[in-house]
Design an enzyme around this catalytic site. Structure first.
Site, PDB file in Angstrom:
ATOM      1  CE1 TYR A  20      15.227 -41.230   0.811  1.00  7.70           C
ATOM      2  CE2 TYR A  20      16.067 -41.817  -1.482  1.00  7.70           C
ATOM      3  CZ  TYR A  20      15.718 -42.123  -0.040  1.00  7.70           C
ATOM      4  OH  TYR A  20      14.791 -43.743   0.210  1.00  7.70           O
ATOM      5  CE  LYS A  35       1.296 -43.296   4.932  1.00  6.53           C
ATOM      6  NZ  LYS A  35       0.675 -43.660   4.958  1.00  6.53           N
ATOM      7  CG  ASP A  79       0.163 -47.054   3.570  1.00  3.81           C
ATOM      8  OD1 ASP A  79      -0.153 -46.292   2.411  1.00  3.81           O
ATOM      9  OD2 ASP A  79      -0.657 -47.059   4.491  1.00  3.81           O
ATOM     10  CG  ASP A 137      15.740 -46.190  -2.698  1.00  2.00           C
ATOM     11  OD1 ASP A 137      15.756 -47.319  -3.103  1.00  2.00           O
ATOM     12  OD2 ASP A 137      16.008 -45.265  -1.404  1.00  2.00           O
ATOM     13  CG  ASP A 156      15.367 -52.412  -3.688  1.00  2.00           C
ATOM     14  OD1 ASP A 156      15.632 -51.659  -4.412  1.00  2.00           O
ATOM     15  OD2 ASP A 156      16.125 -52.281  -2.865  1.00  2.00           O
TER      16      ASP A 156
END
Ligand code: NAD
Length: 369
Positions: A143, A194, A226, A250, A254
């Site tokens: 980001y 990852k 994942d 992020d 959620d």
């Protein structure tokens, strides 16, 4: 009486002031009954600050935030500021305070309250007893990484790009926090990356592994992001503390939020460095926004903000007993059948913001005799 704890309250917009006044009531109750007093000051942020000063956060409030032990924030935003220039929009105040305090770690617990198990879309046995923590790196990664942008190649192909980048220091500070949290919890840390497809993921894993020797009592494991997303909906109780980067955090926070199902119940904390005086910069806020649709109607659920204050007691003031007490009071109120509109279900008592806040205090009274 313990020394004063300095708290800056930035209630913000919409339901922010309504839910925050319930927290102020809790601090007043604690001053009377728990031999600890809070030196509470108030400031403006967001649209309320824009209306008063023409910007979403003043330099004075930033200076105040630097001098207190912790900041409690309500929420910012609302349609009345939609036409304001981007740099003065309510959200700009939020981004600025996070940046000024250099809050690099975001903590989101996902706790399933027995009385609200029906609110989750998952089966009850999957989430009953759930109590996990997602620790997200907040100031680095893709980001913020440079270069970023769009360009055109010599053959006319247009492309957009961002850069996932982490320094060893950035990984080390968030990972150490993860190990420390696991030590205070059930002793398990899952680091999520990852590393199978990203160089920065291999590097992340290498740094986290190198720190493990300093926290031999913590059981460390690694998981690909994942798979972690899948495991969180398959069997979330396998986790204790999860530490991960900005992007994966992020998404995963959620997912974690929806395990418990109710926005009005979700607290959060953002932590920064420890300063010269030994104080860790910290900001506590509910996950929800300013809910303009119900603002000013005494309908908002104040429990996420009250639970954020419990986090403040735990992480800024090391007041574990008081943090547990407040969380238990919230649990009891729910067990007694009290509900604000957002968590209402059949057969329960629908109550206002103020009544919910009062009910928490009367539970605190009962528990402390
Ligand atoms: P929101 O979280 O404000 O509201 C979403 C829905 O949940 C609404 O129906 C609202 O009534 C309900 N809700 C939220 N909190 C509640 C509570 N405590 N009790 C009962 N019901 C509750 O999200 P939104 O509608 O997308 O955004 C509204 C405004 O809030 C926007 O201006 C947005 O930018 C801002 N916002 C601010 C923050 C923040 O300050 N951290 C976070 C998210 C959104």
């Amino acid at each position: 009486m313990l020394a004063n704890k300095k708290l800056l309250v930035l209630a913000g917009d919409g339901i922010g002031p309504e839910v925050m006044s319930q927290v102020v009531n809790v601090t007043e109750w604690m001053a009377k009954k728990r031999t600890v007093s809070f030196d509470v000051s108030q400031g403006l942020i967001g649209g309320a600050c824009y209306d008063a000063h023409g910007c979403a956060l003043t330099d004075e409030t930033v200076a105040d935030a630097m001098c207190v032990d912790a900041v409690m924030l309500g929420a910012v935003g609302g349609p009345q500021w939609d036409g304001v220039a981007r740099e003065n929009r309510p959200e700009a105040g939020l981004l600025r305070i996070r940046k000024e305090l250099d809050l690099y770690a975001n903590l989101r617990p996902a706790i399933a309250f027995d009385a609200l198990l029906d609110a989750s879309t998952l089966k009850t046995d999957i989430i009953k007893g759930l109590n996990i923590m997602i620790l997200r790196e907040l100031t680095g990664g893709v980001y913020f990484g440079e270069p970023r942008g769009t360009d055109v190649l010599p053959d006319g192909t247009r492309r957009g790009f961002d850069t996932q980048i982490y320094t060893d220091g950035e990984i080390e500070r968030i990972a150490r926090l993860g190990f420390e949290m696991a030590q205070k919890s059930r002793g398990r840390l899952t680091s999520v990356d990852k590393a199978n497809v990203m160089e920065s993921g291999v590097f992340w894993r290498e740094i986290v592994n190198s720190l493990h020797k300093d926290y031999a009592d913590v059981e460390l494991s690694h998981m690909y992001a994942d798979n972690c997303a899948m495991q969180m909906v398959r069997d979330p109780k396998q986790f204790d503390v999860i530490v991960t980067d900005n992007l994966f955090g992020d998404l995963l926070s959620d997912v974690a939020a929806m395990l418990t199902g109710s926005l009005g119940m979700l607290p959060s904390a953002s932590l920064g460095e420890v300063d010269e005086s030994g104080r860790r910069r910290a900001l506590y806020e509910p996950v929800h926004g300013s809910a303009p649709d119900i603002a000013g109607q005494d309908m908002a659920n104040p429990l996420a903000t009250i639970l954020s204050f419990a986090m403040c007691l735990r992480y800024s003031f090391d007041m574990m007993d008081d943090a547990n007490l407040i969380e238990q009071a919230v649990q009891n109120v729910l067990n007694n059948g009290l509900r604000t509109g957002d968590i209402m279900s059949k057969g329960m008592d629908k109550v206002s913001t103020a009544v919910m806040g009062e009910a928490v205090i009367s539970e605190l009274e009962k528990m402390t005799g």
